[in-house]
Design a protein around this motif. Structure first.
Motif, PDB file in Angstrom:
ATOM      1  N   ALA A 253      -1.691  10.075  -7.277  1.00 22.15           N
ATOM      2  CA  ALA A 253      -1.037   9.693  -6.021  1.00 22.15           C
ATOM      3  C   ALA A 253      -0.014  10.707  -5.539  1.00 22.15           C
ATOM      4  CB  ALA A 253      -0.353   8.330  -6.202  1.00 22.15           C
ATOM      5  N   ALA A 254       0.588  11.476  -6.430  1.00 25.41           N
ATOM      6  CA  ALA A 254       1.700  12.371  -6.075  1.00 25.41           C
ATOM      7  C   ALA A 254       1.327  13.303  -4.921  1.00 25.41           C
ATOM      8  CB  ALA A 254       2.100  13.189  -7.300  1.00 25.41           C
ATOM      9  N   ASP A 255       2.152  13.273  -3.856  1.00 22.84           N
ATOM     10  CA  ASP A 255       1.991  14.121  -2.679  1.00 22.84           C
ATOM     11  C   ASP A 255       0.677  13.898  -1.939  1.00 22.84           C
ATOM     12  OD1 ASP A 255       4.458  15.404  -3.219  1.00 22.84           O
ATOM     13  OD2 ASP A 255       3.463  16.764  -4.634  1.00 22.84           O
ATOM     14  N   ARG A 256       0.006  12.756  -2.202  1.00 24.12           N
ATOM     15  CA  ARG A 256      -1.252  12.480  -1.514  1.00 24.12           C
ATOM     16  C   ARG A 256      -1.240  11.116  -0.832  1.00 24.12           C
ATOM     17  NH1 ARG A 256      -5.726  12.126  -5.046  1.00 24.12           N
ATOM     18  NH2 ARG A 256      -7.031  12.494  -3.211  1.00 24.12           N
ATOM     19  N   TYR A 257      -0.771  10.098  -1.523  1.00 22.62           N
ATOM     20  CA  TYR A 257      -0.680   8.749  -0.959  1.00 22.62           C
ATOM     21  C   TYR A 257       0.371   7.977  -1.746  1.00 22.62           C
ATOM     22  CZ  TYR A 257      -3.824   7.847  -4.926  1.00 22.62           C
ATOM     23  OH  TYR A 257      -4.387   7.810  -6.172  1.00 22.62           O
ATOM     24  N   ARG A 258       0.782   6.837  -1.209  1.00 20.99           N
ATOM     25  CA  ARG A 258       1.813   6.010  -1.852  1.00 20.99           C
ATOM     26  C   ARG A 258       1.186   4.736  -2.399  1.00 20.99           C
ATOM     27  NH1 ARG A 258       6.510   5.118  -3.234  1.00 20.99           N
ATOM     28  NH2 ARG A 258       7.453   3.950  -1.526  1.00 20.99           N
ATOM     29  N   LEU A 259       1.614   4.340  -3.606  1.00 23.08           N
ATOM     30  CA  LEU A 259       1.207   3.071  -4.190  1.00 23.08           C
ATOM     31  C   LEU A 259       2.360   2.082  -4.058  1.00 23.08           C
ATOM     32  CD1 LEU A 259      -0.629   4.184  -7.465  1.00 23.08           C
ATOM     33  CD2 LEU A 259      -1.664   3.234  -5.400  1.00 23.08           C
ATOM     34  N   LEU A 260       2.112   0.975  -3.385  1.00 30.87           N
ATOM     35  CA  LEU A 260       3.157   0.001  -3.097  1.00 30.87           C
ATOM     36  C   LEU A 260       2.821  -1.333  -3.772  1.00 30.87           C
ATOM     37  CD1 LEU A 260       3.474   0.699   0.737  1.00 30.87           C
ATOM     38  CD2 LEU A 260       4.840   1.689  -1.120  1.00 30.87           C
ATOM     39  N   PRO A 261       3.703  -1.846  -4.628  1.00 28.09           N
ATOM     40  CA  PRO A 261       3.449  -3.149  -5.261  1.00 28.09           C
ATOM     41  C   PRO A 261       3.471  -4.278  -4.232  1.00 28.09           C
ATOM     42  CG  PRO A 261       5.188  -1.926  -6.400  1.00 28.09           C
ATOM     43  CD  PRO A 261       4.934  -1.214  -5.111  1.00 28.09           C
ATOM     44  N   LEU A 262       2.661  -5.295  -4.474  1.00 27.44           N
ATOM     45  CA  LEU A 262       2.711  -6.519  -3.687  1.00 27.44           C
ATOM     46  C   LEU A 262       3.749  -7.448  -4.308  1.00 27.44           C
ATOM     47  CD1 LEU A 262      -1.089  -7.073  -3.126  1.00 27.44           C
ATOM     48  CD2 LEU A 262       0.598  -7.100  -1.288  1.00 27.44           C
ATOM     49  N   VAL A 263       4.692  -7.939  -3.504  1.00 25.67           N
ATOM     50  CA  VAL A 263       5.772  -8.749  -4.075  1.00 25.67           C
ATOM     51  C   VAL A 263       5.520 -10.247  -3.952  1.00 25.67           C
ATOM     52  CG1 VAL A 263       7.558  -7.000  -3.792  1.00 25.67           C
ATOM     53  CG2 VAL A 263       7.082  -8.585  -1.912  1.00 25.67           C
ATOM     54  N   ASP A 264       4.564 -10.656  -3.122  1.00 29.32           N
ATOM     55  CA  ASP A 264       4.353 -12.093  -2.923  1.00 29.32           C
ATOM     56  C   ASP A 264       2.962 -12.542  -3.364  1.00 29.32           C
ATOM     57  OD1 ASP A 264       2.943 -10.780  -0.938  1.00 29.32           O
ATOM     58  OD2 ASP A 264       3.386 -12.289   0.608  1.00 29.32           O
ATOM     59  N   PHE A 265       2.274 -11.697  -4.125  1.00 29.30           N
ATOM     60  CA  PHE A 265       0.906 -12.025  -4.535  1.00 29.30           C
ATOM     61  C   PHE A 265       0.629 -11.371  -5.887  1.00 29.30           C
ATOM     62  CE2 PHE A 265      -3.696 -11.772  -4.601  1.00 29.30           C
ATOM     63  CZ  PHE A 265      -4.078 -12.993  -4.049  1.00 29.30           C
ATOM     64  N   ARG A 266       0.092 -12.158  -6.828  1.00 28.72           N
ATOM     65  CA  ARG A 266      -0.240 -11.625  -8.151  1.00 28.72           C
ATOM     66  C   ARG A 266      -1.591 -10.921  -8.065  1.00 28.72           C
ATOM     67  NH1 ARG A 266       0.873 -12.010 -13.591  1.00 28.72           N
ATOM     68  NH2 ARG A 266      -0.919 -12.200 -15.006  1.00 28.72           N
ATOM     69  N   ALA A 267      -1.554  -9.602  -8.057  1.00 33.01           N
ATOM     70  CA  ALA A 267      -2.771  -8.801  -7.901  1.00 33.01           C
ATOM     71  C   ALA A 267      -2.973  -7.958  -9.144  1.00 33.01           C
ATOM     72  CB  ALA A 267      -2.668  -7.912  -6.662  1.00 33.01           C
ATOM     73  N   GLY A 268      -4.069  -8.175  -9.835  1.00 33.53           N
ATOM     74  CA  GLY A 268      -4.331  -7.398 -11.038  1.00 33.53           C
ATOM     75  C   GLY A 268      -5.750  -7.616 -11.529  1.00 33.53           C
ATOM     76  N   ARG A 269      -6.115  -6.839 -12.527  1.00 34.17           N
ATOM     77  CA  ARG A 269      -7.416  -7.008 -13.176  1.00 34.17           C
ATOM     78  C   ARG A 269      -7.209  -6.953 -14.679  1.00 34.17           C
ATOM     79  NH1 ARG A 269     -10.752  -1.276 -12.659  1.00 34.17           N
ATOM     80  NH2 ARG A 269      -9.134   0.089 -13.507  1.00 34.17           N
ATOM     81  N   HIS A 270      -8.013  -7.715 -15.409  1.00 28.65           N
ATOM     82  CA  HIS A 270      -7.975  -7.726 -16.864  1.00 28.65           C
ATOM     83  C   HIS A 270      -9.128  -6.870 -17.388  1.00 28.65           C
ATOM     84  CE1 HIS A 270      -5.068 -11.088 -17.201  1.00 28.65           C
ATOM     85  NE2 HIS A 270      -5.572 -11.406 -16.023  1.00 28.65           N
ATOM     86  N   ILE A 271      -8.817  -5.972 -18.313  1.00 26.73           N
ATOM     87  CA  ILE A 271      -9.850  -5.158 -18.959  1.00 26.73           C
ATOM     88  C   ILE A 271      -9.998  -5.659 -20.384  1.00 26.73           C
ATOM     89  CG2 ILE A 271     -10.578  -2.840 -19.614  1.00 26.73           C
ATOM     90  CD1 ILE A 271      -8.910  -1.738 -17.345  1.00 26.73           C
TER      91      ILE A 271
END
Length: 308
Positions: A253-271
């Motif tokens: 992501a560095a110098d290409r795009y921004r990663l922004l956490p979601l604060v009102d929604f539990r977003a994830g995946r289990h591996i």
């Protein structure tokens, strides 16, 4: 009863057709059918019944198929005890994984297996809908699978499941996006954007759909692909926004795009690692799983990645 014939019932339970069993075992369909008929005569009970053009196991057939799992598991455990006594972990371990799990785990896994030269790792990339990973356990020793937060793991009576990591999903936006300077975003902030995402029923798509249901707004999809680096490139060049797995995409992501956490929604995946019980009992497989678990500890719940 012949152990090999019992194993055919187990394969039929897992694969669903005589043709698929024959292909997996390198036999002809007629040879498989003949062996099933022989077993049926020996036990004196109907084990397989016709349904349309195919067949399915009866209750008696399913009971014997379950016994076959216990028998093969006990044999694998005995072999593992003997190999451990001899101090040997040897053999080929076949692993099915998806692309981003390979990025997270395979380099470190290979490093950790340097201490086990007798183990040959055979890795195949298999990316698919999250509901289809369990079926791969019929053909691989270990299946690295992922599922969204809202999905239950596969049935544990059929497969051994080893949790590895829960990876948060962040919203990726171009550097010049109006939200790029924010520390975090809400579903309402982003749901109306054009989305670059994965195919339907992949974990990231399931999360995006759940976000849309929460907001009451259908997502506007501009592109679908299984290739995360392509998604990242499309975001970086301003063609839309995306949900991206934090540990996998953060370094790019560095110098290409921004990663922004979601604060009102539990977003994830289990591996998770999925295995047939008998294959999970093999010493070489246990060594590989232990190495995967050790590698997964690098990814911390606080979002940091360690080098341990």
């Amino acid at each position: 009863m012949d152990v090999g014939q019992l194993a055919l019932l187990r394969e039929l339970a897992d694969r669903g057709s005589v043709t698929e069993v024959a292909a997996a075992l390198g036999k002809s369909p007629s040879a498989v059918s003949q062996q099933l008929k022989t077993l049926q005569r020996q036990v004196g009970v109907v084990l397989v019944e016709r349904v349309g053009r195919g067949v399915r196991l009866t209750d008696a057939g399913r009971a014997l198929a379950a016994s076959s799992v216990r028998i093969s598991t006990a044999m694998a455990e005995a072999e593992a005890v003997w190999n451990a006594y001899r101090g040997e972990a040897t053999g080929t371990v076949r692993v099915a994984t998806f692309f981003s799990a390979s990025e997270l785990f395979v380099p470190g896994l290979l490093t950790r297996l340097h201490d086990h030269p007798g183990i040959l790792l055979d890795v195949d990339d298999r990316d698919m809908s999250q509901d289809d990973f369990a079926a791969l356990a019929a053909d691989y020793d270990i299946v690295l699978a992922h599922r969204s937060d809202d999905a239950l793991p596969p049935e544990r009576s059929v497969l051994n499941i080893v949790p590895l990591v829960r990876e948060p999903l962040d919203v990726a936006v171009p550097l010049d996006h109006p939200l790029a300077d924010r520390p975090s975003v809400t579903v309402a902030d982003v749901i109306g954007e054009g989305w670059i995402t994965v195919p339907v029923d992949f974990p990231l798509d399931r999360v995006l759909t759940a976000m849309a249901v929460r907001a009451g707004v259908p997502p506007r999809i501009v592109y679908r692909t299984t290739h995360l680096p392509l998604i990242e490139n499309l975001v970086a060049t301003g063609h839309g926004i995306a949900l991206l797995p934090r540990y996998t995409s953060r370094e790019r992501a560095a110098d290409r795009y921004r990663l922004l956490p979601l604060v009102d929604f539990r977003a994830g995946r289990h591996i998770e690692a999925l295995m047939r019980p008998d294959r999970a009992a093999r010493l070489a497989v246990r060594v590989v799983v232990d190495a995967l678990v050790a590698e997964s500890r690098r990814y911390r719940p606080d979002g940091r990645v360690t080098n341990q």
